[in-house]
Design a protein around this motif. Sequence first.
Motif, mmCIF file in Angstrom:
data_model
loop_
_atom_site.group_PDB
_atom_site.id
_atom_site.type_symbol
_atom_site.label_atom_id
_atom_site.label_comp_id
_atom_site.label_asym_id
_atom_site.label_seq_id
_atom_site.Cartn_x
_atom_site.Cartn_y
_atom_site.Cartn_z
ATOM 1 N N ASP A 1 0.853 -1.180 0.000
ATOM 2 C CA ASP A 1 0.000 0.000 0.000
ATOM 3 C C ASP A 1 0.897 1.240 0.000
ATOM 4 O O ASP A 1 1.791 1.342 0.833
ATOM 5 C CB ASP A 1 -0.879 -0.026 1.259
ATOM 6 N N GLN B 1 -6.789 -4.945 -9.979
ATOM 7 C CA GLN B 1 -6.774 -4.133 -8.761
ATOM 8 C C GLN B 1 -5.957 -2.862 -8.964
ATOM 9 O O GLN B 1 -6.312 -1.803 -8.492
ATOM 10 C CB GLN B 1 -6.216 -4.936 -7.590
ATOM 11 N N ARG C 1 -7.470 0.884 -8.840
ATOM 12 C CA ARG C 1 -6.971 1.931 -7.968
ATOM 13 C C ARG C 1 -6.531 3.138 -8.792
ATOM 14 O O ARG C 1 -6.752 4.277 -8.437
ATOM 15 C CB ARG C 1 -5.773 1.394 -7.191
ATOM 16 N N LEU D 1 -15.012 4.224 -8.578
ATOM 17 C CA LEU D 1 -14.137 3.138 -8.969
ATOM 18 C C LEU D 1 -14.552 2.579 -10.319
ATOM 19 O O LEU D 1 -15.728 2.549 -10.656
ATOM 20 C CB LEU D 1 -14.198 2.015 -7.936
#
Length: 477
Positions: free
Chosen positions: A103, A365, A369, A475
């Motif tokens: 992260d 993913q 993001r 998103l």
Amino acid sequence: MPSSTFTDVCRINVKGGDGGAGCMSFRREAHVPKGGPDGGDGGHGGNVILEADPQLSSLIDYRFKHHFRAERGTHGKGSRKHGKDGEDLVLKVPVGTVVHELDPETLEPAFDVADLTHPGQRVIVAPGGIGGKGNIHFVTSVRRAPAFAEKGEPAVEHWIELEMKLMADAALVGMPSVGKSSIIARISAARPKIADYPFTTLVPNLGMVRAKDGSSFVVADVPGLIEGASEGKGLGHQFLRHIERSALILHVVDVTGGYEGRDAVEDYKTINEELAAYASELAERPQIVVANKCDMPGTEDAIERLRQAAEKDGRPFFEVSAVTGEGLDELVINTSVEVRKLRNAAKSDEDTELSQALNERAERQRRRRDNAISIRMESQGIWRVSGGAVERMVIQTDWDNDEAIAYLQHRFDRIGLDDRLADAGCKNGDEVRILGFAFTYEGADQDDEFAELNEDEDLVVLDDGDEDGGETEVLHV
Ligand SMILES: Nc1nc2c(ncn2[C@@H]2O[C@H](COP(=O)(O)OP(=O)(O)OP(=O)(O)O)[C@@H](O)[C@H]2O)c(=O)[nH]1
Ligand SMILES: [Mg+2]
């Protein structure tokens, strides 16, 4: 393979090459006074790729060097000449390396990117930036001579964690001091430290075992486990994940009960409970029960009861002594047969499918993001827009060029940013900030000189997201 210690986990910072800039250029020919646009595209940046290399047995190469960059794409030129794509940077890692994305804010592992279980298997960990488009792409009916080109897409820099998990066929598992290291020393060339105090072994040892039938397999000697290991007690916890990588567990039990006079059957149960508590599939992992120290007098009763417990669980049972060598040949040959069965069962193409699925999920993913846009009111009349993709659009724009700015406006329209801002409460005349740039919001409906452009980039479709409070997180998968 000799006994080995190794760098277990390390973190590296990777960045693909930036995309080269597109070119703004017009044809110049003696007989054509005003030639059409002919600026070529920038080259794409190189990717950073990890490749599983069976020659490597550790991550030691990454202990001191942490930053890895692929080559950038070169800029486009006139006469429709495209820039050259940057070279990929291929980093070799041992087979058995798991890649975690960290992260960016907390630097905690966020998700698994890949599990490199096969020699030669590759994964892109940092894609290169796309080359900017040359001005030939921006011709429309109202804009015949576009006097701007796109800058290259900057590549994203990020941290990943490499974790080498042991790739042993069988793991020697058990309480401390039951004789795991003594056994690996007897059956392989590994020479771990052996002593009569617990936690002699601090890191796993690997040994190559050659059975009498000519076959061979890799066995791991893992530090001892104690009750509570699955919750982090003792040393064993960090190594339980290594056990996960072994198809077969050789569960070693000391039939003397050690100094504390423990009960062999209790030990056997405790270890199995810890394995199950750590990961339920470890409880189902094929297991061979190895009664060690059978050379010691007065152990007959413990051996018998342990044999019954193993049989009740349907597990093969062997009596051995690592000191005299008694029973070890038989253990090795049976382990070898079992390992071969398990290897055949684990069809490699299934593994490949699994790792491909993992790659695709990681890519989704990442894009999700990257394409997410967040809109937040910084103060009255001032809005902050953030998100990887939208920030890159801004960076790719030449701010000294009005046409380039008009094209940016078109891109914002395409991704629905103006509407999103309006939905969030943004009013005409408000200030919109993206990175270090500020715009005045002028509402959603404006002339779009680029409306007819046929662009091949993926649309970032914005869906509704949560609409509670000032912040909206949008998103797109
Ligand atoms: N009598 C007897 N002693 C043994 C046997 N196997 C191991 N030992 C002794 O038991 C003690 C512990 O042996 P290790 O091989 O270090 O045990 P371990 O399971 O690797 O221990 P940790 O690394 O601490 O978990 C040593 O003093 C060995 O000499 C055996 O078969 N018979
Ligand atoms: Mg040991």
